[in-house]
Each structure stands twice: as C-alpha cells, then as structure tokens.
Design an enzyme around this catalytic site. Structure first.
Site, mmCIF file in Angstrom:
data_model
loop_
_atom_site.group_PDB
_atom_site.id
_atom_site.type_symbol
_atom_site.label_atom_id
_atom_site.label_comp_id
_atom_site.label_asym_id
_atom_site.label_seq_id
_atom_site.Cartn_x
_atom_site.Cartn_y
_atom_site.Cartn_z
ATOM 1 N N CYS A 26 0.861 -1.173 0.000
ATOM 2 C CA CYS A 26 0.000 0.000 0.000
ATOM 3 C C CYS A 26 0.900 1.226 0.000
ATOM 4 C CB CYS A 26 -0.954 -0.021 1.191
ATOM 5 S SG CYS A 26 -0.134 -0.050 2.796
ATOM 6 N N ALA A 27 0.441 2.342 0.506
ATOM 7 C CA ALA A 27 1.226 3.569 0.434
ATOM 8 C C ALA A 27 2.452 3.541 1.329
ATOM 9 C CB ALA A 27 0.352 4.769 0.806
#
Length: 631
Positions: A26-27
């Site tokens: 994810c980020a």
C-alpha cells in the site's frame, strides 16, 4: 545497502521465497502473506536498513518502509521472483487464515466492533452525570429523565443493534435485520428487566406452551437469530422469482424468523447466555484477586493470538446484565504494563531509531491500542513482553481487590478514566494504573532490556533511511525552513492518535493530523512537487519548497478499492501551488465497502524537525492552516 540488497535481506528474514504465498503493498507498507509465520525473524527484519517497523496483523506480515521507498522495495522483491496479488485479494485471503475458532472469533469482532461506539458513548454519558453529582450539582427531574434516555437507549435497543450488525456481516438485508431485532424487544412483550424484578409483570405463555418475554439486553440470542436469519433470507432469495423478491422475501424471512426467534432460539440461547455470564462472573470474582491475576496476565497473550474480539461479547453481556464491567479495569492494567515496558526501553536505549519507535508506540498503548507496542517493541526483545505480562497480572489482581468496574467497554487507560467517574471509583482507578505502570517500567528497566539486545550496535547505526534514499536517487537535500501547512481536506480535524490504524495512530510514520472529510476533494497543502501519485488515487506524497515531505492518505485500507471512487488529478513530478486540486474521492463508495474515509496528513520526515505541531481543531477548509513545522 541499496534496494536490491534490502529486498534480498527481507526475503531471507521472512524464511525465503518458499515461505511466501503472495506480496502486495500500500502507500507505506509491504504486505506479505506467508505460509509459516514461525519462520519469520521479525527482529532481523526490523534491523534491515530503511525498515521503520514490522508486525503481523490480519494474516499479513506488514513491513513499514514509508512512501516512495515501499514502491522501490516492492519492485525489487517482485523482480526476485516473489508471487504478487492485489491488496484486496490478500485481504480476502487473510480472512481465511487460522483455524475455525480463530475465524469464528474474527466474525464476533466484525459483528460487535461497530456496536462498541454506542456503548462507549453510553458509558461516557454515565460518567458525565456522575461527575456533576460528584460536584454536588442537583440535577432537575427533567434533566434526569433526559440523562436516562442517553444512558439507557443503547442497552434497550441492544438486540436490534446486534441483529442488524449480524445481518450486515453475514450478507443479509440490514433493514430486515434491524426490524427483526426490534421485534425481539417489542413493546407488546413483557419487558425482560421488569419480569426479572418479580411482581405483576410476568411472561406471556404463547399457545399454552412457551413462556415469552422481550429480549431486552440479550446479546447471544440476538447474535444467533441474526446468523440464522441472514442465511435463511439468502436461501429464500434463491428460490423466489426476481419480480416477487421485494414482497415475498422480507415477508417470509420476518414471519419465519420471528417465530424461531421468539419461541425457539430466543428462549434456548437466553439460558445458554445465563450460563456463560455465570461462568464469567465466577472467574472475575474469584477470591484474593485471582480472577484479575489470571485475566491480567493472559489478556495481551490473547491479543497476540488475534482472538481477543471474543471479549466484546462478554463485556457487552456483563454491561447489559449488571451495568458494570470489571473486565475493563483488569485489561487496563495489562495494557498499561505493556506501554510502560516500551517507555522503559525508550528511556534506557541510546539508539535514536529505537527511541523514535518506542515513545509513539507507548502513547498509542496509553490511548488503548497496544498492537504497535507489542509487535513493534516488546515482542521484538521478548523479555519486556514477558515481564509486562507479569506486571499486568499484578495490576489486574489489584484491580480485582479494589472492586473496580467500568460503565462501558472499548476504551481503556487515559480515555477509559471517564468510565470510573460515575461510580466514584476514579481515585482507585488512577492508583491501579499508576501501580501497573510502575511495575511494567521497573521490571523492564531493571531486568528486561539493554542495548546489547540490539542486533546492530548503536555505534554502527548509519545514516537515516531518508538520507540513504536521497543519495541513491542523486538528490540534494532541500534546506528546510519553518512553515505552516494548509489542510488538504475540508472536514473535521481528528487527533492522529484516534485514527483506527496502529501504524498511523502510533506516530511511527511521522507526526501530523487526520481529517474526517465532508467534501471529496484533496488539495495541495503548500507549494510543492508531487513525489508520488498512486494510480489508485488513494494516496499522494509531496515535497514542499521548504523541504517538508508529506503523505496524504485518503481513508484506511482504501488501497483495497483499487481506485474505485478515486481520481488522481496529478502525476509524479507535477508542480502544484497551495490550494490546487490534486485528486477527488467519493466517501459514499468508501463507506459502502465498509471502510473509513478518515484522511491522514503525515510529515514523513518528522525527524528532520525540532517540532511538528497540530494547530487546528474542529472544522477546517483548504484555507485553514493545520500544521506548524519548526526546524
């Protein structure tokens, strides 16, 4: 150490390629599904360069690298042959992990966690009323009636809430669920609490066979009725023609389930519930504080196993039946001890990296979330975790001896103190917390940790991850200056510590704020360059002209939507001015998928500043300054 070497080190530390089912990111985090959790050397992972923390959660081993860095490491591990999957696929697979008992407990958590805010609010209302009474305020009769509405409604409607939430989790129509739940507490039935008090109110004997009362305050019967009802509704829908579905399916579901609920499942499982409650109270009230000793010493072990959500059922049952929750005070002792152990490590260590991890993780624990401190700190060194279990056991025994009992569940330690105002136990509660902290801190400081336990000696700690990253890409560090940042989101400010994600709330990613959006637009908080623009549109990384590195992360676990409901308006390398629109999102789409749209604004290079201070509360717009950075 370059990125390919880091990737190789990660693979070796998690048990090699053969131990990996799939990898996604994810980020901020590399998310890895492993075949054998025991083959992971978490301590080794955490000492790899650029790693900011690692923990096992929701069936995934999550390694925190931070924005930008995680993309590069992900590319390298994939190039080395690790199998990939989307984050949504991984999340679905994680739900299948564990044995039948673990999966069942996760289901309990899915059902009862959404109900907890209402119970917490009820407990806080009781605390506020108790606070006024403690100061000798004479409350008018009208206010007392109003306060009873605030404190009693959630428990009166509890079966309806449980059935609604169960229908939601098991895929039934939620409106049918809540109507069925309301039938269980219909005003046409004798009130269960009034029947229990004796007197003129007695059960109705339906058809001359079954004694029936309302199920006010019942939890287990409502849950079972919800499970059976949701599955029955889905079964009926398979056989009803589409053109008749709107009329026939709700009619059959409510008719059949009202009969089963009131005359069969309700009475049977109400008796089962009584037995469970009796066993629970027997353990809690064992003589000499033994119940507190046992629960306080084992609770955080159960948290590690991931099956602690089962206690939500027991706590809500206790509150509904007795109005008190002694379990809350005991687990508060256990959680305080874990946080205190991390503080002791932070005070004792000379490692800047470890200090930067321990204190935010401890703060998260004191606000009621211990996963960061358990997985990120105490379990890493083992002794602090074991010693804090001992401290938690002693604190739990003290809690039992003092007879502490909260008026709600779901909040502990600092916010939990409000649950002990209404019953005038706040001084005893604070004393118990202080003793638990002192024990956890002292045990760990004296016997649980020294810097020789670090795999990498303090003297050998090299430049920061950010410095290494800048060297790799040939960038020169911007000379940083003080600055104030605008809110990238229109909405209501939320303290970062209250965010429902331990990686953000613990501060391990950096300091900042969060905003609950009222408008689905992301604005540039300052003049900056877009360092990262995720194609999914859920997160952006910016570097301001004054050197601040900012992560804007829209929602929690929203990467699983794969861009649905999001639209990025910028690309990596674009220049933006403060107030420019950099993306949009649809909060309704996020909510419809059961996710939280709270947006985090994190200064990922917090360590480069002397102070990162939130300066806004309440409602904010993109013109409101929300963060102040001082070098």
């Amino acid at each position: 150490m370059n990125n390919i070497e880091i990737a190789k080190s990660v693979i070796e530390a998690i048990g090699g390629k053969d131990n990996v089912s799939s990898v996604a990111h994810c980020a901020t985090r590399l998310r890895i599904m492993v075949k054998d959790k025991e083959k992971i050397d978490t301590n080794r992972v955490e000492n790899i360069e650029k790693v900011q923390g690692a923990f096992f959660n929701a069936g995934q081993f999550q390694i925190i690298f931070g924005t930008g860095t995680v993309n590069r490491i992900y590319d390298e591990v994939v190039s080395l042959g690790l199998p990939t999957s989307t984050t949504s696929e991984m999340k679905a697979e994680a739900a299948k992990q564990g044995n039948w008992f673990q999966r069942s407990v996760r289901t309990f958590g899915d059902v009862f966690v959404p109900i907890i805010p209402a119970i917490v609010a009820t407990g806080l209302f009781m605390g506020l009323r108790g606070l006024l009474e403690a100061f000798g305020v004479v409350l008018p009769s009208d206010f007392l009636i109003y306060s009873k509405i605030l404190t009693d409604t959630a428990f009166i409607a509890l079966p309806a809430l449980v059935v609604w939430s169960t229908f939601k989790v098991f895929g039934g129509n939620q409106t049918i669920g809540i109507v069925l739940g309301l039938m269980l507490i219909s005003g046409s039935l004798p009130n269960a609490w009034e029947v229990a008090q004796g007197g003129e109110i007695v059960p109705i004997k339906f058809f001359g066979l079954v004694d029936v009362v309302g199920l006010q305050g019942s939890v287990l019967p409502a849950f079972i009725i919800g499970v059976v009802g949701a599955n029955f509704e889905k079964w009926v829908r398979k056989y009803v023609p589409e053109v008749l579905d709107l009329l026939v399916t709700p009619f059959i579901t409510l008719f059949v389930m009202s009969i089963l609920g009131l005359f069969v499942l309700g009475p049977i499982f109400h008796q089962v519930e009584k037995v469970i409650l009796s066993l629970t109270t027997t353990v809690l009230y064992l003589p000499f504080g033994l119940g507190g000793l046992i629960i306080g010493g084992t609770h955080q072990l159960i948290v590690v196993s991931g099956v602690h959500h089962i206690f939500n059922l027991l706590e809500i049952n206790l509150l509904s039946a007795t109005g008190q929750n002694p379990f809350n005070a005991i687990i508060t002792a256990a959680m305080t001890a874990q946080g205190a152990a991390a503080v002791a490590i932070g005070v004792k260590t000379k490692s800047p990296k470890l200090k930067a991890l321990t204190f935010p993780a401890a703060l998260s624990a004191f606000l009621g979330i211990t996963e960061p401190v358990i997985f990120g700190v105490n379990l890493r060194f083992r002794k602090p975790f074991v010693l804090s279990l001992l401290a938690g056991a002693l604190g739990g025994a003290l809690s039992a001896l003092l007879g502490l009992a909260g008026t709600s569940n779901g909040i502990t330690i600092i916010p939990g103190s409000m649950l002990y105002v209404g019953n005038q136990q706040l001084p005893q509660y604070l004393f118990m917390v202080a003793v638990s902290f002192a024990l956890g801190f002292t045990f760990t400081y004296l016997f649980g940790y020294d810097d020789s336990m670090l795999d990498t000696p303090v003297e050998a700690e090299g430049p920061s991850s950010q410095e290494t990253q800048e060297e790799e890409v040939g960038a020169t560090a911007t000379e940083r200056t003080d600055e104030k940042l605008h809110s990238p989101i229109v909405g209501e400010v939320v303290a970062l510590s209250e965010v429902n994600d331990p990686v953000f709330s613990s501060g391990v990613m950096g300091q900042g704020i969060a905003v609950k959006p009222s408008k689905g637009v992301v604005y540039a908080p300052a003049d900056a360059e877009i360092a990262i623009a995720f194609p999914t549109g859920h997160a952006y990384g910016l570097k301001t002209d004054n050197g601040a590195e900012i992560l804007i992360h829209v929602g929690i676990d929203t990467v699983s939507l794969n861009g649905k409901g999001f639209e990025a308006k910028v690309s990596q390398g674009d220049r933006v001015r403060a107030g420019d629109i950099i993306g949009t999102f649809d909060s309704e789409v996020i909510a419809a998928n059961g996710l939280d749209d709270t947006t985090m604004v994190i200064i990922t290079n917090t360590m480069d500043y002397a102070e990162v201070t939130p300066i806004a509360t309440g409602s904010v717009t993109n013109k409101t300054r929300v963060l102040e950075l001082h070098v």
